[in-house]
Design a protein around this motif. Sequence first.
Motif, PDB file in Angstrom:
ATOM      1  N   LEU A  95       0.831  -1.207   0.000  1.00 24.91           N
ATOM      2  CA  LEU A  95       0.000   0.000   0.000  1.00 24.91           C
ATOM      3  C   LEU A  95       0.866   1.258   0.000  1.00 24.91           C
ATOM      4  O   LEU A  95       0.551   2.239  -0.689  1.00 24.91           O
ATOM      5  CB  LEU A  95      -0.910   0.009   1.224  1.00 24.91           C
ATOM      6  CG  LEU A  95      -2.140  -0.901   1.179  1.00 24.91           C
ATOM      7  CD1 LEU A  95      -2.885  -0.856   2.510  1.00 24.91           C
ATOM      8  CD2 LEU A  95      -3.065  -0.499   0.039  1.00 24.91           C
ATOM      9  N   GLY A  96       1.952   1.244   0.762  1.00 22.12           N
ATOM     10  CA  GLY A  96       2.847   2.393   0.780  1.00 22.12           C
ATOM     11  C   GLY A  96       3.478   2.658  -0.573  1.00 22.12           C
ATOM     12  O   GLY A  96       3.591   3.812  -1.011  1.00 22.12           O
ATOM     13  N   LEU A  97       3.880   1.608  -1.262  1.00 14.60           N
ATOM     14  CA  LEU A  97       4.489   1.769  -2.581  1.00 14.60           C
ATOM     15  C   LEU A  97       3.470   2.288  -3.604  1.00 14.60           C
ATOM     16  O   LEU A  97       3.796   3.127  -4.451  1.00 14.60           O
ATOM     17  CB  LEU A  97       5.080   0.437  -3.049  1.00 14.60           C
ATOM     18  CG  LEU A  97       6.245  -0.103  -2.202  1.00 14.60           C
ATOM     19  CD1 LEU A  97       6.685  -1.466  -2.704  1.00 14.60           C
ATOM     20  CD2 LEU A  97       7.418   0.876  -2.213  1.00 14.60           C
ATOM     21  N   VAL A  98       2.233   1.799  -3.511  1.00 13.66           N
ATOM     22  CA  VAL A  98       1.182   2.293  -4.408  1.00 13.66           C
ATOM     23  C   VAL A  98       0.869   3.754  -4.086  1.00 13.66           C
ATOM     24  O   VAL A  98       0.657   4.581  -4.996  1.00 13.66           O
ATOM     25  CB  VAL A  98      -0.081   1.427  -4.302  1.00 13.66           C
ATOM     26  CG1 VAL A  98      -1.218   2.023  -5.134  1.00 13.66           C
ATOM     27  CG2 VAL A  98       0.214  -0.001  -4.748  1.00 13.66           C
ATOM     28  N   ALA A  99       0.849   4.091  -2.793  1.00 14.61           N
ATOM     29  CA  ALA A  99       0.547   5.462  -2.381  1.00 14.61           C
ATOM     30  C   ALA A  99       1.585   6.451  -2.897  1.00 14.61           C
ATOM     31  O   ALA A  99       1.277   7.629  -3.095  1.00 14.61           O
ATOM     32  CB  ALA A  99       0.457   5.543  -0.856  1.00 14.61           C
ATOM     33  N   MET A 100       2.823   5.992  -3.122  1.00 14.89           N
ATOM     34  CA  MET A 100       3.847   6.868  -3.703  1.00 14.89           C
ATOM     35  C   MET A 100       3.444   7.364  -5.084  1.00 14.89           C
ATOM     36  O   MET A 100       3.804   8.473  -5.488  1.00 14.89           O
ATOM     37  CB  MET A 100       5.183   6.131  -3.805  1.00 14.89           C
ATOM     38  CG  MET A 100       5.848   5.858  -2.488  1.00 14.89           C
ATOM     39  SD  MET A 100       7.447   5.027  -2.719  1.00 14.89           S
ATOM     40  CE  MET A 100       7.931   4.790  -1.014  1.00 14.89           C
ATOM     41  N   LEU A 101       2.686   6.554  -5.793  1.00 14.45           N
ATOM     42  CA  LEU A 101       2.268   6.918  -7.146  1.00 14.45           C
ATOM     43  C   LEU A 101       1.045   7.823  -7.135  1.00 14.45           C
ATOM     44  O   LEU A 101       0.731   8.442  -8.157  1.00 14.45           O
ATOM     45  CB  LEU A 101       1.961   5.649  -7.950  1.00 14.45           C
ATOM     46  CG  LEU A 101       3.081   4.604  -8.024  1.00 14.45           C
ATOM     47  CD1 LEU A 101       2.605   3.374  -8.778  1.00 14.45           C
ATOM     48  CD2 LEU A 101       4.320   5.191  -8.677  1.00 14.45           C
ATOM     49  N   LEU A 102       0.348   7.882  -5.993  1.00 16.53           N
ATOM     50  CA  LEU A 102      -0.887   8.675  -5.888  1.00 16.53           C
ATOM     51  C   LEU A 102      -0.820   9.551  -4.638  1.00 16.53           C
ATOM     52  O   LEU A 102      -1.612   9.377  -3.695  1.00 16.53           O
ATOM     53  CB  LEU A 102      -2.106   7.747  -5.825  1.00 16.53           C
ATOM     54  CG  LEU A 102      -2.297   6.790  -7.014  1.00 16.53           C
ATOM     55  CD1 LEU A 102      -3.315   5.720  -6.673  1.00 16.53           C
ATOM     56  CD2 LEU A 102      -2.711   7.563  -8.251  1.00 16.53           C
ATOM     57  N   PRO A 103       0.101  10.506  -4.606  1.00 13.84           N
ATOM     58  CA  PRO A 103       0.297  11.291  -3.377  1.00 13.84           C
ATOM     59  C   PRO A 103      -0.928  12.098  -2.965  1.00 13.84           C
ATOM     60  O   PRO A 103      -1.134  12.357  -1.777  1.00 13.84           O
ATOM     61  CB  PRO A 103       1.479  12.204  -3.723  1.00 13.84           C
ATOM     62  CG  PRO A 103       1.490  12.268  -5.228  1.00 13.84           C
ATOM     63  CD  PRO A 103       1.021  10.922  -5.680  1.00 13.84           C
ATOM     64  N   GLY A 104      -1.763  12.480  -3.904  1.00 11.71           N
ATOM     65  CA  GLY A 104      -2.949  13.253  -3.568  1.00 11.71           C
ATOM     66  C   GLY A 104      -3.988  12.471  -2.787  1.00 11.71           C
ATOM     67  O   GLY A 104      -4.892  13.056  -2.196  1.00 11.71           O
ATOM     68  N   LEU A 105      -3.846  11.148  -2.761  1.00 14.44           N
ATOM     69  CA  LEU A 105      -4.781  10.293  -2.026  1.00 14.44           C
ATOM     70  C   LEU A 105      -4.160   9.784  -0.726  1.00 14.44           C
ATOM     71  O   LEU A 105      -4.569   8.743  -0.203  1.00 14.44           O
ATOM     72  CB  LEU A 105      -5.206   9.102  -2.898  1.00 14.44           C
ATOM     73  CG  LEU A 105      -5.959   9.448  -4.188  1.00 14.44           C
ATOM     74  CD1 LEU A 105      -6.260   8.184  -4.989  1.00 14.44           C
ATOM     75  CD2 LEU A 105      -7.249  10.199  -3.870  1.00 14.44           C
ATOM     76  N   GLY A 106      -3.193  10.513  -0.212  1.00 15.99           N
ATOM     77  CA  GLY A 106      -2.476  10.067   0.979  1.00 15.99           C
ATOM     78  C   GLY A 106      -3.370   9.804   2.168  1.00 15.99           C
ATOM     79  O   GLY A 106      -3.211   8.805   2.879  1.00 15.99           O
ATOM     80  N   LEU A 107      -4.339  10.672   2.418  1.00 16.16           N
ATOM     81  CA  LEU A 107      -5.225  10.505   3.565  1.00 16.16           C
ATOM     82  C   LEU A 107      -6.096   9.262   3.400  1.00 16.16           C
ATOM     83  O   LEU A 107      -6.364   8.543   4.374  1.00 16.16           O
ATOM     84  CB  LEU A 107      -6.093  11.749   3.745  1.00 16.16           C
ATOM     85  CG  LEU A 107      -6.777  11.912   5.101  1.00 16.16           C
ATOM     86  CD1 LEU A 107      -5.747  11.930   6.228  1.00 16.16           C
ATOM     87  CD2 LEU A 107      -7.609  13.182   5.138  1.00 16.16           C
ATOM     88  N   ALA A 108      -6.523   8.999   2.170  1.00 18.13           N
ATOM     89  CA  ALA A 108      -7.314   7.794   1.911  1.00 18.13           C
ATOM     90  C   ALA A 108      -6.477   6.538   2.133  1.00 18.13           C
ATOM     91  O   ALA A 108      -6.960   5.543   2.704  1.00 18.13           O
ATOM     92  CB  ALA A 108      -7.855   7.819   0.484  1.00 18.13           C
ATOM     93  N   PHE A 109      -5.211   6.569   1.703  1.00 20.41           N
ATOM     94  CA  PHE A 109      -4.336   5.419   1.927  1.00 20.41           C
ATOM     95  C   PHE A 109      -4.031   5.239   3.409  1.00 20.41           C
ATOM     96  O   PHE A 109      -3.868   4.108   3.885  1.00 20.41           O
ATOM     97  CB  PHE A 109      -3.036   5.569   1.130  1.00 20.41           C
ATOM     98  CG  PHE A 109      -3.143   5.103  -0.285  1.00 20.41           C
ATOM     99  CD1 PHE A 109      -3.063   3.749  -0.594  1.00 20.41           C
ATOM    100  CD2 PHE A 109      -3.332   5.997  -1.324  1.00 20.41           C
ATOM    101  CE1 PHE A 109      -3.168   3.301  -1.902  1.00 20.41           C
ATOM    102  CE2 PHE A 109      -3.432   5.571  -2.638  1.00 20.41           C
ATOM    103  CZ  PHE A 109      -3.352   4.220  -2.937  1.00 20.41           C
ATOM    104  N   PHE A 110      -3.948   6.343   4.148  1.00 22.77           N
ATOM    105  CA  PHE A 110      -3.766   6.248   5.599  1.00 22.77           C
ATOM    106  C   PHE A 110      -4.932   5.498   6.230  1.00 22.77           C
ATOM    107  O   PHE A 110      -4.746   4.587   7.045  1.00 22.77           O
ATOM    108  CB  PHE A 110      -3.641   7.645   6.201  1.00 22.77           C
ATOM    109  CG  PHE A 110      -3.451   7.664   7.690  1.00 22.77           C
ATOM    110  CD1 PHE A 110      -2.182   7.722   8.238  1.00 22.77           C
ATOM    111  CD2 PHE A 110      -4.541   7.613   8.550  1.00 22.77           C
ATOM    112  CE1 PHE A 110      -2.000   7.725   9.611  1.00 22.77           C
ATOM    113  CE2 PHE A 110      -4.375   7.618   9.919  1.00 22.77           C
ATOM    114  CZ  PHE A 110      -3.090   7.675  10.453  1.00 22.77           C
ATOM    115  N   ALA A 111      -6.157   5.898   5.846  1.00 21.06           N
ATOM    116  CA  ALA A 111      -7.345   5.246   6.388  1.00 21.06           C
ATOM    117  C   ALA A 111      -7.406   3.781   5.976  1.00 21.06           C
ATOM    118  O   ALA A 111      -7.795   2.911   6.765  1.00 21.06           O
ATOM    119  CB  ALA A 111      -8.598   5.989   5.927  1.00 21.06           C
ATOM    120  N   LEU A 112      -7.000   3.487   4.747  1.00 18.66           N
ATOM    121  CA  LEU A 112      -7.028   2.116   4.261  1.00 18.66           C
ATOM    122  C   LEU A 112      -5.996   1.248   4.977  1.00 18.66           C
ATOM    123  O   LEU A 112      -6.306   0.154   5.459  1.00 18.66           O
ATOM    124  CB  LEU A 112      -6.773   2.103   2.755  1.00 18.66           C
ATOM    125  CG  LEU A 112      -6.676   0.719   2.082  1.00 18.66           C
ATOM    126  CD1 LEU A 112      -7.968  -0.059   2.282  1.00 18.66           C
ATOM    127  CD2 LEU A 112      -6.353   0.868   0.604  1.00 18.66           C
TER     128      LEU A 112
END
Length: 215
Positions: free
Chosen positions: A175-192
């Motif tokens: 998830l962290g590696l995918v979140a690097m590609l979508l920085p604008g969705l950081g808060l959503a990845f945090f919740a996920l």
Amino acid sequence: MKPATDPLAQLTEIRAIMERSSRFISLSGLSGVGAGVVALLGAGIGHVYLREQYGEQGFYRLLNSDQGQRMAILPFLLGLATAIILFALVVAFYFTQRRARQDGAVLWSSLGRRLALSLAIPLVAGGLFCLQLYMKSALGMVVPGMLVFYGLALLNASKYTLDEIRLLGLTEIVLGLVAMLLPGLGLAFFALGFGLCHIGYGLLMYNRYERTPQS
């Protein structure tokens, strides 16, 4: 005449004894559920606060803010992160302590201390690293860094506890590696990552190891 013993049953018993002596197996699935709920509440509070500060695209606007704006909001973010960690630790301690008592285990044994230390080292290093990312304007990498370091901490600790922790750690890293590609969705990845994944893991562990079978 002595009754014949079942070799398979003996091997199973020996394996269980070895696991209890080499691994901390009293982790409660409810600890994961509770920590996930705390993380979701923290993400919700952060979302509301950022929306009040920057409008509907609060997190995205934060990513593009100047240094003055970032430093002004830093005390709130640090306070929120500290509150999430403390509440999650309290919840995890309560449920794990309860299960350890049911299992007749000691929570703060030498094995428990090794588990805590193996978690703490990557987490502290990752926290300091992510703080520097924030200070150096690399805001888009903060949440991915948190997820990756947390996953590494879980992998490091998995040798002292249940094997399922390793799977959760790998999930957090991905998830962290995918979140690097979508920085604008950081808060959503945090919740996920810290919320929903913890809840899913906790429910899995509770049903697998703690739930009393229906008669």
